[in-house]
Design a protein around this motif. Structure first.
Motif, PDB file in Angstrom:
ATOM      1  N   MET A   9      43.421  12.078  49.741  1.00 48.04           N
ATOM      2  CA  MET A   9      42.937  11.757  51.087  1.00 48.04           C
ATOM      3  C   MET A   9      42.704  10.262  51.230  1.00 48.04           C
ATOM      4  SD  MET A   9      40.197  14.802  51.872  1.00 48.04           S
ATOM      5  CE  MET A   9      39.588  14.897  50.172  1.00 48.04           C
ATOM      6  N   ARG A  10      42.977   9.748  52.413  1.00 49.86           N
ATOM      7  CA  ARG A  10      42.709   8.360  52.748  1.00 49.86           C
ATOM      8  C   ARG A  10      42.103   8.314  54.147  1.00 49.86           C
ATOM      9  NH1 ARG A  10      44.044   8.486  48.218  1.00 49.86           N
ATOM     10  NH2 ARG A  10      45.591   7.215  47.097  1.00 49.86           N
ATOM     11  N   HIS A  36      36.566   7.420  46.239  1.00 48.44           N
ATOM     12  CA  HIS A  36      35.918   6.367  47.010  1.00 48.44           C
ATOM     13  C   HIS A  36      35.731   6.812  48.465  1.00 48.44           C
ATOM     14  CE1 HIS A  36      36.871   3.718  43.650  1.00 48.44           C
ATOM     15  NE2 HIS A  36      38.123   4.107  43.740  1.00 48.44           N
ATOM     16  N   MET A  37      35.022   5.996  49.244  1.00 43.40           N
ATOM     17  CA  MET A  37      34.833   6.311  50.653  1.00 43.40           C
ATOM     18  C   MET A  37      36.157   6.416  51.396  1.00 43.40           C
ATOM     19  SD  MET A  37      31.560   3.989  51.796  1.00 43.40           S
ATOM     20  CE  MET A  37      31.698   4.593  53.501  1.00 43.40           C
ATOM     21  N   ARG A  38      37.102   5.554  51.083  1.00 43.50           N
ATOM     22  CA  ARG A  38      38.371   5.509  51.805  1.00 43.50           C
ATOM     23  C   ARG A  38      39.544   6.111  51.035  1.00 43.50           C
ATOM     24  NH1 ARG A  38      35.251   5.217  55.225  1.00 43.50           N
ATOM     25  NH2 ARG A  38      34.407   3.329  56.154  1.00 43.50           N
ATOM     26  N   ALA A  39      39.299   6.543  49.792  1.00 42.65           N
ATOM     27  CA  ALA A  39      40.380   7.131  48.992  1.00 42.65           C
ATOM     28  C   ALA A  39      39.782   8.121  48.000  1.00 42.65           C
ATOM     29  CB  ALA A  39      41.153   6.042  48.255  1.00 42.65           C
ATOM     30  N   ALA A  40      40.156   9.379  48.113  1.00 38.74           N
ATOM     31  CA  ALA A  40      39.574  10.406  47.247  1.00 38.74           C
ATOM     32  C   ALA A  40      40.573  11.541  47.058  1.00 38.74           C
ATOM     33  CB  ALA A  40      38.269  10.933  47.849  1.00 38.74           C
ATOM     34  N   GLY A  41      40.215  12.468  46.187  1.00 38.74           N
ATOM     35  CA  GLY A  41      41.115  13.581  45.934  1.00 38.74           C
ATOM     36  C   GLY A  41      40.417  14.756  45.290  1.00 38.74           C
ATOM     37  N   CYS A  42      41.142  15.866  45.209  1.00 39.00           N
ATOM     38  CA  CYS A  42      40.607  17.080  44.599  1.00 39.00           C
ATOM     39  C   CYS A  42      41.771  18.008  44.279  1.00 39.00           C
ATOM     40  CB  CYS A  42      39.613  17.771  45.540  1.00 39.00           C
ATOM     41  SG  CYS A  42      40.315  18.226  47.150  1.00 39.00           S
ATOM     42  N   THR A  43      41.460  19.117  43.644  1.00 38.19           N
ATOM     43  CA  THR A  43      42.461  20.134  43.325  1.00 38.19           C
ATOM     44  C   THR A  43      42.023  21.461  43.916  1.00 38.19           C
ATOM     45  OG1 THR A  43      43.088  19.010  41.274  1.00 38.19           O
ATOM     46  CG2 THR A  43      43.667  21.334  41.475  1.00 38.19           C
TER      47      THR A  43
END
Length: 333
Positions: A284-285, A304-311
């Protein structure tokens, strides 16, 4: 150029760079651990530190478990290895740009065999888990922290080390476009120029070294593009079938999500990658308003606030619908 170490505020278990430097000076052997699906920051930071440690007479290797993306291979040289026993009893094991052991799970047991374990990272959601931890969410890239560490150790940053750090910082700041880019970022890069780096050579490797198959894969991926939340969000996915169709590789999806974020009016971009029939990786961005790290926490992810992820433990179609529902809820809130 000497940069002042930033004070840590996350946990009393965070240590100083001086403490980490002292341990490294006293060590004879060091293994460095980038996370799986290596990006430019984790590999560039690891290679830079590995080269610097060898420069002062240490036995050092970057221990990896997956293939290095083609656009990053110029940094590999003889630093990277998949041989778990390359150092049988390492004095120090350091994970780089990596917030939890599960992000190097096939090397995890070896990591904890180190006489001292260290975590150096800049992710907001990272919780200290090693013997020594330096986690700075204000750093635009882990490469910035490694730069400060090497300066604190009085190790001269040469052209090779500098170019690895430049690659680390450039990639994690979106070539200095992202909101995480700071005055400190530019001051560090200015210091790297003083070290004699060839930034044009590095930029060509990072951004002008694309296989035609990647373009075909990007075009195919963008056919799945969906705009939702009144145009405030965009999502697309890459499946294994698309890889077979185009000859592309999953590692070549790096940067696809930026195409979505660049769309006018889109605040949140989501990219879904098929891992298995029942597992999807989410990136996600966001541009300005939405903290995507908070969204990722709902699914035990981070960033981060502006860049993150998950599975997500579901196929790509279900994963896309799940993320659409979740992000619409966040945007309404």
């Amino acid at each position: 150029m000497m940069m002042k170490n930033r004070a840590m505020t996350m946990s009393k278990r965070n240590n100083s760079l001086k403490e980490i430097a002292d341990v490294l000076w006293n060590a004879e052997s060091v293994l460095l651990y980038p996370h799986v699906n290596m990006d430019g920051d984790c590999l560039g930071s690891a290679v830079a530190l590995c080269a610097a440690l060898r420069k002062i007479g240490k036995e050092a290797y970057v221990l990896i478990e997956d293939e290095i993306a083609a656009f990053l291979r110029f940094m590999e040289k003889d630093y990277c290895t998949e041989e778990l026993q390359i150092i049988k009893e390492p004095d120090v094991c350091i994970c780089i740009d990596c917030g939890e052991p599960e992000r190097f799970k096939y090397r995890k047991d070896k990591f904890f065999q180190g006489k001292t374990t260290i975590c150096i990272d800049h992710h907001l959601t990272t919780e200290p888990f090693a013997d020594l931890n330096y986690i700075d969410p204000k750093a635009a890239a882990t490469g910035e922290i490694i730069y400060e560490l090497l300066n604190g150790m009085r190790i001269v940053i040469d052209k090779e080390i500098g170019e690895a750090l430049y690659a680390a910082i450039a990639t994690d700041t979106g070539n200095f476009q992202y909101s995480n880019t700071t005055k400190n970022t530019h001051e560090i890069v200015a210091g790297l120029f003083d070290c004699g780096i060839d930034h044009n050579k590095v930029s060509i490797q990072l951004y002008q070294n694309i296989r035609a198959e990647k373009i075909l894969l990007q075009n195919r991926t963008l056919q799945t593009l969906k705009l939702f939340a009144q145009g405030q969000a965009a999502i697309c996915c890459t499946t294994k079938a698309m890889l077979e169709e185009t000859g592309g590789k999953m590692e070549e999806t790096e940067g696809f999500i930026e195409v979505l974020r660049s769309i006018s009016g889109v605040e949140v971009a989501v990219f879904v990658k098929e891992v298995t029939d029942t597992t999807s990786k989410i990136s996600m961005r966001s541009k300005e308003k939405v903290n995507v790290a908070e969204i990722s926490k709902e699914f035990h992810g981070g960033g981060h606030m502006r860049a993150a992820g998950c599975t997500l433990n579901m196929g790509t179609s279900e994963a896309m619908e799940t993320m659409i529902d979740t992000i619409e809820r966040f945007l309404k809130g």
